[in-house]
Design a protein around this motif. Structure first.
Motif, PDB file in Angstrom:
ATOM      1  N   PHE A   6      -9.124   7.435  -4.000  1.00  0.00           N
ATOM      2  CA  PHE A   6      -9.061   8.202  -2.751  1.00  0.00           C
ATOM      3  C   PHE A   6      -7.734   8.938  -2.630  1.00  0.00           C
ATOM      4  O   PHE A   6      -7.698  10.155  -2.383  1.00  0.00           O
ATOM      5  CB  PHE A   6      -9.264   7.247  -1.575  1.00  0.00           C
ATOM      6  CG  PHE A   6      -9.053   7.871  -0.227  1.00  0.00           C
ATOM      7  CD1 PHE A   6      -9.985   8.736   0.306  1.00  0.00           C
ATOM      8  CD2 PHE A   6      -7.905   7.582   0.510  1.00  0.00           C
ATOM      9  CE1 PHE A   6      -9.789   9.323   1.558  1.00  0.00           C
ATOM     10  CE2 PHE A   6      -7.711   8.159   1.753  1.00  0.00           C
ATOM     11  CZ  PHE A   6      -8.652   9.023   2.279  1.00  0.00           C
ATOM     12  N   TYR A   7      -6.633   8.214  -2.835  1.00  0.00           N
ATOM     13  CA  TYR A   7      -5.304   8.836  -2.679  1.00  0.00           C
ATOM     14  C   TYR A   7      -4.988   9.775  -3.840  1.00  0.00           C
ATOM     15  O   TYR A   7      -4.362  10.820  -3.642  1.00  0.00           O
ATOM     16  CB  TYR A   7      -4.237   7.756  -2.548  1.00  0.00           C
ATOM     17  CG  TYR A   7      -4.320   6.996  -1.258  1.00  0.00           C
ATOM     18  CD1 TYR A   7      -4.007   7.609  -0.052  1.00  0.00           C
ATOM     19  CD2 TYR A   7      -4.729   5.666  -1.210  1.00  0.00           C
ATOM     20  CE1 TYR A   7      -4.086   6.929   1.153  1.00  0.00           C
ATOM     21  CE2 TYR A   7      -4.824   4.973  -0.017  1.00  0.00           C
ATOM     22  CZ  TYR A   7      -4.498   5.610   1.155  1.00  0.00           C
ATOM     23  OH  TYR A   7      -4.592   4.936   2.353  1.00  0.00           O
TER      24      TYR A   7
ATOM     25  N   SER B  67     -17.208  -2.669  -0.368  1.00  0.00           N
ATOM     26  CA  SER B  67     -16.159  -3.695  -0.389  1.00  0.00           C
ATOM     27  C   SER B  67     -16.722  -5.053  -0.775  1.00  0.00           C
ATOM     28  O   SER B  67     -16.057  -5.850  -1.454  1.00  0.00           O
ATOM     29  CB  SER B  67     -15.479  -3.770   0.981  1.00  0.00           C
ATOM     30  OG  SER B  67     -14.781  -2.587   1.268  1.00  0.00           O
TER      31      SER B  67
ATOM     32  N   THR C 260      -0.933  10.536   4.129  1.00  0.00           N
ATOM     33  CA  THR C 260      -1.378   9.379   3.346  1.00  0.00           C
ATOM     34  C   THR C 260      -0.571   8.126   3.675  1.00  0.00           C
ATOM     35  O   THR C 260      -1.099   7.018   3.602  1.00  0.00           O
ATOM     36  CB  THR C 260      -1.289   9.677   1.838  1.00  0.00           C
ATOM     37  OG1 THR C 260       0.057  10.055   1.496  1.00  0.00           O
ATOM     38  CG2 THR C 260      -2.233  10.802   1.455  1.00  0.00           C
TER      39      THR C 260
ATOM     40  N   TYR D  84      -7.088  -3.902   7.945  1.00  0.00           N
ATOM     41  CA  TYR D  84      -7.971  -4.240   6.822  1.00  0.00           C
ATOM     42  C   TYR D  84      -8.631  -5.597   7.047  1.00  0.00           C
ATOM     43  O   TYR D  84      -8.008  -6.537   7.533  1.00  0.00           O
ATOM     44  CB  TYR D  84      -7.181  -4.257   5.517  1.00  0.00           C
ATOM     45  CG  TYR D  84      -8.078  -4.188   4.312  1.00  0.00           C
ATOM     46  CD1 TYR D  84      -8.590  -2.959   3.887  1.00  0.00           C
ATOM     47  CD2 TYR D  84      -8.449  -5.327   3.614  1.00  0.00           C
ATOM     48  CE1 TYR D  84      -9.432  -2.883   2.792  1.00  0.00           C
ATOM     49  CE2 TYR D  84      -9.292  -5.250   2.526  1.00  0.00           C
ATOM     50  CZ  TYR D  84      -9.780  -4.034   2.122  1.00  0.00           C
ATOM     51  OH  TYR D  84     -10.621  -3.954   1.043  1.00  0.00           O
TER      52      TYR D  84
ATOM     53  N   SER E  23       0.829  -1.200   0.000  1.00  0.00           N
ATOM     54  CA  SER E  23       0.000   0.000   0.000  1.00  0.00           C
ATOM     55  C   SER E  23       0.866   1.252   0.000  1.00  0.00           C
ATOM     56  O   SER E  23       0.566   2.232  -0.695  1.00  0.00           O
ATOM     57  CB  SER E  23      -0.927   0.002   1.218  1.00  0.00           C
ATOM     58  OG  SER E  23      -1.819  -1.096   1.188  1.00  0.00           O
TER      59      SER E  23
ATOM     60  N   GLN F 116      -9.114  -0.487  -5.193  1.00  0.00           N
ATOM     61  CA  GLN F 116     -10.257   0.084  -4.490  1.00  0.00           C
ATOM     62  C   GLN F 116      -9.957   1.482  -3.950  1.00  0.00           C
ATOM     63  O   GLN F 116     -10.824   2.368  -4.002  1.00  0.00           O
ATOM     64  CB  GLN F 116     -10.661  -0.835  -3.331  1.00  0.00           C
ATOM     65  CG  GLN F 116     -11.816  -0.313  -2.495  1.00  0.00           C
ATOM     66  CD  GLN F 116     -12.134  -1.221  -1.317  1.00  0.00           C
ATOM     67  OE1 GLN F 116     -11.401  -2.183  -1.051  1.00  0.00           O
ATOM     68  NE2 GLN F 116     -13.216  -0.935  -0.631  1.00  0.00           N
ATOM     69  N   TYR F 117      -8.742   1.694  -3.455  1.00  0.00           N
ATOM     70  CA  TYR F 117      -8.410   2.956  -2.802  1.00  0.00           C
ATOM     71  C   TYR F 117      -7.590   3.896  -3.676  1.00  0.00           C
ATOM     72  O   TYR F 117      -7.166   4.956  -3.198  1.00  0.00           O
ATOM     73  CB  TYR F 117      -7.664   2.682  -1.499  1.00  0.00           C
ATOM     74  CG  TYR F 117      -8.556   2.077  -0.441  1.00  0.00           C
ATOM     75  CD1 TYR F 117      -9.432   2.872   0.280  1.00  0.00           C
ATOM     76  CD2 TYR F 117      -8.545   0.708  -0.184  1.00  0.00           C
ATOM     77  CE1 TYR F 117     -10.271   2.330   1.243  1.00  0.00           C
ATOM     78  CE2 TYR F 117      -9.383   0.154   0.773  1.00  0.00           C
ATOM     79  CZ  TYR F 117     -10.229   0.968   1.482  1.00  0.00           C
ATOM     80  OH  TYR F 117     -11.066   0.420   2.422  1.00  0.00           O
TER      81      TYR F 117
ATOM     82  N   MET G 190     -14.392   3.741  -5.420  1.00  0.00           N
ATOM     83  CA  MET G 190     -14.770   4.248  -4.098  1.00  0.00           C
ATOM     84  C   MET G 190     -16.282   4.285  -3.916  1.00  0.00           C
ATOM     85  O   MET G 190     -16.780   4.310  -2.788  1.00  0.00           O
ATOM     86  CB  MET G 190     -14.205   5.656  -3.890  1.00  0.00           C
ATOM     87  CG  MET G 190     -12.709   5.702  -3.709  1.00  0.00           C
ATOM     88  SD  MET G 190     -12.156   7.367  -3.275  1.00  0.00           S
ATOM     89  CE  MET G 190     -13.020   7.599  -1.712  1.00  0.00           C
TER      90      MET G 190
END
Length: 293
Positions: free
Chosen positions: A169-170, A114, A215, A226, A78, A165-166, A110
């Protein structure tokens, strides 16, 4: 207005409901979790105080340390993926054509739960009808692997949808940070002869560093705790090869009905997250500077 804001009693009156809510849903559960970890408890009957036996058992529980290693691997992947997200954000912030469309595309994962993402990737990884294995067969792989059933491949297979998935977001966070950098700095650097790479490395990166630090903490801590997608896709299998700390805590508490041990795992996970957050903050404590020469 200034007189009201300077009145400490009025300020306390406004702040108190929020503090009460945080106390009720955050700090009290943390304290109770630590306390339950000191007991033998099946979740229904009376608590039997056993001191630090549950925490001592963690130190010799190989399954727990295997799950901790899997969580650490996810945290590493990640963190490394943030480099890709930052690079994409820099490209989008450079006013390229279609940047708005790309931002919306990156945000689509997003918008999904999930569970929905897990169901989608279960079909993508299907051994016979999945897209991945169908593509491998089409290019000459006669026996493509069952991605979620191979102990040596399952973690890698799970990391892909988690990072996907993320991503939005970042990227959105980095994009906002980069867009807040004054354009005058970039223009001045161009006048002084700085290249696009020098501007990105010496100006944009240092000015976005505080956001990058945040972040990194979010990525690491989020990875360590998670649970949901892994639980739906593999439930920690096969044979514990995709077990992470959060799923092991769930299995101990709600499958083995050992809520005391599960609470000890949860409290230990909290301590690990706090320690790692502190270490990251210390390692990333740098002086602000802008140099492009």
């Amino acid at each position: 207005m200034d007189k009201v804001m300077s009145n400490k009693k009025i300020i306390a009156l406004y702040v108190f409901p929020a503090l009460l809510l945080i106390l009720a849903i955050v700090y009290i559960p943390i304290v109770l979790t630590g306390y339950y970890g000191l007991n033998k408890w099946n979740g229904i009957g009376a608590l039997t105080f056993i001191g630090f036996d549950n925490y001592k058992a963690l130190l010799t529980d190989q399954t727990f340390w295997n799950s901790a290693w899997h969580s650490m691997q996810l945290a590493l992947f990640s963190t490394l993926s943030l480099i890709i997200y930052l690079a994409i954000a820099m490209v989008l912030a450079a006013r390229i054509k279609g940047a708005n469309l790309f931002r919306k595309i990156y945000l689509i994962p997003m918008l999904l739960s999930s569970v929905a993402i897990a169901q989608l990737w279960l079909r993508i990884y299907h051994p016979t009808n999945g897209i991945v294995n169908s593509l491998l067969v089409s290019i000459g792989f006669a026996n493509p692997p069952a991605w979620l059933a191979e102990p040596t491949l399952v973690l890698f297979a799970l990391f892909i949808p988690i990072l996907w998935q993320y991503a939005g977001f970042y990227i959105l966070i980095y994009y906002a940070a980069l867009k807040n950098i004054p354009t005058s700095l970039e223009e001045a650097a161009k006048i002084d002869g700085a290249s696009a790479l020098q501007i990105a490395w010496k100006i944009k990166l240092p000015l976005a560093m505080e956001v990058i630090k945040v972040t990194i903490v979010l990525a690491v801590v989020g990875s360590l705790k998670y649970f949901d997608l892994i639980f739906v896709m593999t439930d920690g299998g096969p044979n514990g090869s995709s077990e992470v700390m959060a799923s092991y805590m769930y299995h101990q508490a709600f499958r083995a009905y050992d809520f005391g041990y599960g609470s000890a795992i949860g409290f230990f996970l909290l301590v690990i997250c706090l320690v790692i957050t502190w270490v990251i903050r210390k390692l990333t404590a740098t002086k602000d500077s802008i140099q492009y020469s």
